[in-house]
Design an enzyme around this catalytic site. Structure first.
Site, short mmCIF file in Angstrom:
data_model
loop_
_atom_site.label_atom_id
_atom_site.label_comp_id
_atom_site.label_asym_id
_atom_site.label_seq_id
_atom_site.Cartn_x
_atom_site.Cartn_y
_atom_site.Cartn_z
N GLY A 247 -73.24 0.80 -11.00
CA GLY A 247 -72.82 0.33 -12.31
C GLY A 247 -73.16 -1.11 -12.60
N GLU B 239 -67.74 0.68 -19.20
CA GLU B 239 -67.25 1.61 -18.17
C GLU B 239 -65.77 1.88 -18.41
OE1 GLU B 239 -68.30 0.56 -14.19
OE2 GLU B 239 -70.44 0.57 -14.62
N HIS C 136 -63.56 8.34 -6.49
CA HIS C 136 -64.39 8.35 -7.69
C HIS C 136 -64.45 9.78 -8.21
CE1 HIS C 136 -67.68 7.62 -10.44
NE2 HIS C 136 -67.64 6.33 -10.15
N ARG D 2 -59.78 5.63 -13.45
CA ARG D 2 -60.37 6.52 -12.44
C ARG D 2 -59.37 7.47 -11.81
NH1 ARG D 2 -64.72 2.71 -9.21
NH2 ARG D 2 -66.37 2.94 -10.76
N HIS E 133 -64.23 6.55 -2.54
CA HIS E 133 -65.22 5.59 -3.03
C HIS E 133 -64.94 4.14 -2.67
CE1 HIS E 133 -68.37 4.04 -5.55
NE2 HIS E 133 -67.53 3.42 -6.37
N ARG F 168 -58.50 -0.01 -8.79
CA ARG F 168 -59.56 -0.95 -9.14
C ARG F 168 -60.18 -0.63 -10.49
NH1 ARG F 168 -65.43 -1.01 -8.19
NH2 ARG F 168 -65.19 1.09 -7.36
#
Length: 522
Positions: A57, A123, A238, A279, A338, A373
Site C-alpha cells: 500500500g 485506504e 488482513h 480491518r 498480517h 493498526r
C-alpha cells in the site's frame, strides 16, 4: 560498504559500535539517521528479507490539500479503539510530511499524479487519501531498495551478512553485547547500544502474509534478556490475502485495491460487508461468511482510475501465477495474519525497559496502533522510529541522554490453572495451534490449550515462547477490542477498566503455574 568480516580479529574492530539487528526499512532508517559508525546485522541481502519488501500500500502522511496531522491522528485514534498512546500518535502523525521529504531525498520513486503532485491512495478507515506509494503496489520493495543503496554508499555503516543474532548479553542490568552466528561460528560483538529491528511474529500463524521464518525471534531475545513486551494480544489479520488453496504464506491483496473500488462479494455476487471499514471489522465479516459455507471473492473489474493490471501490476502478476486474472474475474480471498501491534515496549526515544536496548518498526510497541493498526501507518512508524532511535543513541553517546524510562505497569491478574494438553492438540504445529486458538476469534479454553501445549516447549523454542506471550496476554484481556476478539467476552469495556499491559518473562512465569521457560544467563 564494509564487507562481511569473518575472522574474529575483524569483528573485534567493530566492538563498541551501535549494533542494529535487522535490515528492513526500520533498520535501514536507523542506520542512515545515525550519521555515525555503526554495525548493521542482516540474515539476508539488504532490501530483500523480512516483511518490508512485501508492503504494497505505501506510507501514510498528511500531505494532501484537505488533510492535516490532526485529521491523521484522529483516524489513528479511532482505529486504535481507545488504546493508542495519544502523545505518540500526535508525534508520529506530525512527523509524516518530514518523513515523505526524507524518502524523496533518499531517492524513493514515489508516484506523482498528472499535475506533478505526489499521488495519494485512499485506504480503509482513512478519512482522506494520504498514502504515498511507489510502483503502484511495490512500495515496500522500492523503499527498501532505495534505502539499501543509501547504506551501501556509507562506508561508516558496517554490514554483516549473512549473520543471525542469537542472544543479548546482559551484565549489571545493561546490554553489554550480542552473540552473532556468522560463517565462522558464533561470536560475541561487544556493544552497549543494541537496536532490534527484526519485524514482528506473523510467521507464528499457519496462514500469514509474512515469511514463515518471521516468528518473533528478536522479541524472544529481548524477553529472555529481561525486557518488557507490551500489547502482545493484538495481532492484526488482513481480510484479503489471495486464497491459493495451499497452506503457508498467502500473497497479500493490498487494501488500496478496495480503496480503488474493488468489492467483496460471495459466490452469488452479493456484497456482505463494507469494504473500507476498519480491518478487524472486515476480517471478522469474511471469517463469518466463510464459516457459514460461502466463498469470498474480491471483484476488481471496475476500479476507479484504470484496469487492475495497470494500477496494481505486482498483485496482478501474482494472481496470474495462481491462475486468476483480476482484470477479468473476481479473485478468491481469505483472511491471513498480517501485522503485530505488540512488541518490545519502548518510549518516545525507542528505548526498551532494558538499558542499552532499543526497538524500532514492527518489533517495537510504541503505542501508535493501540488495538488495531490504521492501514499504512506501519511504514511511517518504521521510518520515524528509526530516526528517533538514532537521535537517542547519538544523545547517549554525547552524554545528553534523559533518564531511562521506568517499566510500564503490569496488569494484576490471578494465576491461571492450565490444563494438560489433549493428545490431538499436542500434535498440532505452532502455526496450526495459533491459528485455531489465538487467531481471529478466541476463547479462554482455546488460549489455555495454547499455553498448555507450548509452555513446555518454550524453554528452548523461541516460537513457542512468543506463542505463550500472545496467548497469555489474550487470556488477560477479558473483552473484545480491535484486533482482539474473545467469543466468551464479546463486550468492549471502558478503556480505564482494560488498559494496555506489559509482560516480562518473569511475569509470564508467575502468570502460568508450572511454566518456567528459562532466561538466558548473563
Amino acid at each position: 560498504m564494509a564487507s562481511s568480516p569473518t575472522p574474529a580479529d575483524d569483528l573485534a574492530s567493530l566492538a563498541g559500535l551501535p549494533v542494529i539487528v535487522g535490515a528492513g526499512i526500520a533498520g535501514l532508517s536507523t542506520a542512515l539517521h545515525l550519521n555515525a559508525p555503526c554495525v548493521l546485522v542482516s540474515n539476508a541481502p539488504m532490501g530483500t528479507g523480512g516483511s518490508s519488501p512485501l508492503a504494497q500500500g505505501g506510507l501514510s502522511a498528511a500531505i494532501g490539500p484537505a488533510d492535516s496531522p490532526a485529521l491523521h491522528a484522529r483516524d489513528t485514534l479511532q482505529a486504535g479503539v481507545g488504546l493508542c498512546d495519544e502523545r505518540m500518535v500526535q508525534a508520529m502523525t506530525e512527523a509524516g510530511p518530514q518523513t515523505v521529504a526524507q524518502l524523496l531525498a533518499w531517492g524513493v520513486p514515489l508516484a506523482h499524479d498528472g499535475n506533478g503532485q505526489l499521488a495519494l491512495h485512499l485506504e480503509a478507515a482513512h478519512s482522506q487519501p494520504r498514502v504515498v506509494f511507489a510502483g503502484g503496489d511495490a512500495s515496500g520493495r522500492l523503499m527498501a531498495e532505495a534505502l539499501a543503496r543509501q547504506v551501501q554508499a556509507r562506508p561508516d555503516i558496517h554490514v554483516l551478512t549473512p549473520a543471525q543474532a542469537r542472544r543479548i548479553v546482559v551484565r549489571g542490568g545493561q546490554v553489554r553485547g550480542v552473540e552473532l552466528e556468522l560463517d565462522g561460528g558464533t561470536q560475541l560483538l561487544p556493544t552497549t547500544q543494541l537496536v532490534i529491528a527484526t519485524g514482528g511474529l506473523g510467521g507464528l500463524y499457519e496462514g500469514a502474509t509474512v515469511p514463515a521464518a518471521q516468528k518473533g525471534g528478536g522479541l524472544a531475545m529481548a524477553a529472555r534478556a529481561g525486557a518488557a513486551l507490551a500489547d502482545m494480544e493484538f495481532t492484526q489479520f488482513h481480510p484479503t490475502a489471495l486464497d491459493t488453496g495451499q497452506p503457508g504464506q498467502r500473497p497479500l491483496i493490498s487494501e488500496a485495491v478496495r480503496g480503488a473500488g474493488a468489492l467483496l462479494v460471495d459466490e452469488t455476487g452479493a456484497r456482505f460487508t463494507e469494504e473500507l471499514a476498519p480491518r478487524d471489522v472486515v476480517t471478522r465479516a469474511l471469517a463469518a461468511h466463510l464459516a457459514a459455507g460461502h466463498q469470498v471473492f474480491l471483484d476488481g473489474r471496475n476500479l476507479r482510475g484504470g484496469r487492475f493490471s495497470e494500477l496494481f501490476p505486482t498483485i496482478h502478476a501474482t494472481c496470474l501465477q495462481h491462475g486468476w486474472d483480476a482484470d477479468r474475474q473476481p479473485i478468491p480471498v481469505r483472511p491471513a495474519m498480517h501485522y503485530h501491534m505488540g512488541g518490545i515496549w519502548v518510549d518516545r526515544q525507542c528505548r526498551s525497559t532494558l538499558p542499552g536496548l532499543y526497538a524500532v518498526g514492527e518489533a517495537a510497541c510504541t503505542g501508535l496502533h493501540g488495538a488495531n493498526r490504521l492501514a499504512s501507518n506501519s511504514l511511517l512508524e518504521a521510518c520515524v522510529t528509526g530516526r528517533w532511535a538514532a537521535e537517542a543513541i547519538l544523545q547517549s553517546r554525547s552524554g545528553q541522554e534523559s533518564p531511562w524510562p521506568a517499566s510500564p505497569p503490569v496488569g494484576q491478574v490471578e494465576p491461571q490453572e492450565i490444563p494438560t494438553p489433549m493428545p490431538d492438540t499436542a500434535a498440532l504445529t505452532v502455526g496450526e495451534l495459533m491459528w485455531r486458538h489465538a487467531g481471529i476469534n478466541r476463547t479462554r479454553a482455546g488460549l489455555q490449550e495454547v499455553l498448555a501445549t507450548l509452555g513446555p516447549r518454550a524453554v528452548h523454542d523461541d516460537a513457542a515462547l512468543m506463542g505463550c506471550f500472545v496467548a497469555a496476554a489474550a487470556l488477560m484481556r477479558r473483552e473484545s477490542r480491535g484486533a482482539h476478539a474473545r467469543l466468551d467476552h464479546p463486550r468492549t469495556l471502558p478503556a480505564a477498566q482494560a488498559p494496555r499491559r506489559s509482560l516480562t518473562l518473569a511475569g509470564l512465569e508467575a502468570f502460568i503455574p508450572r511454566f518456567s521457560p528459562c532466561k538466558d544467563s548473563a
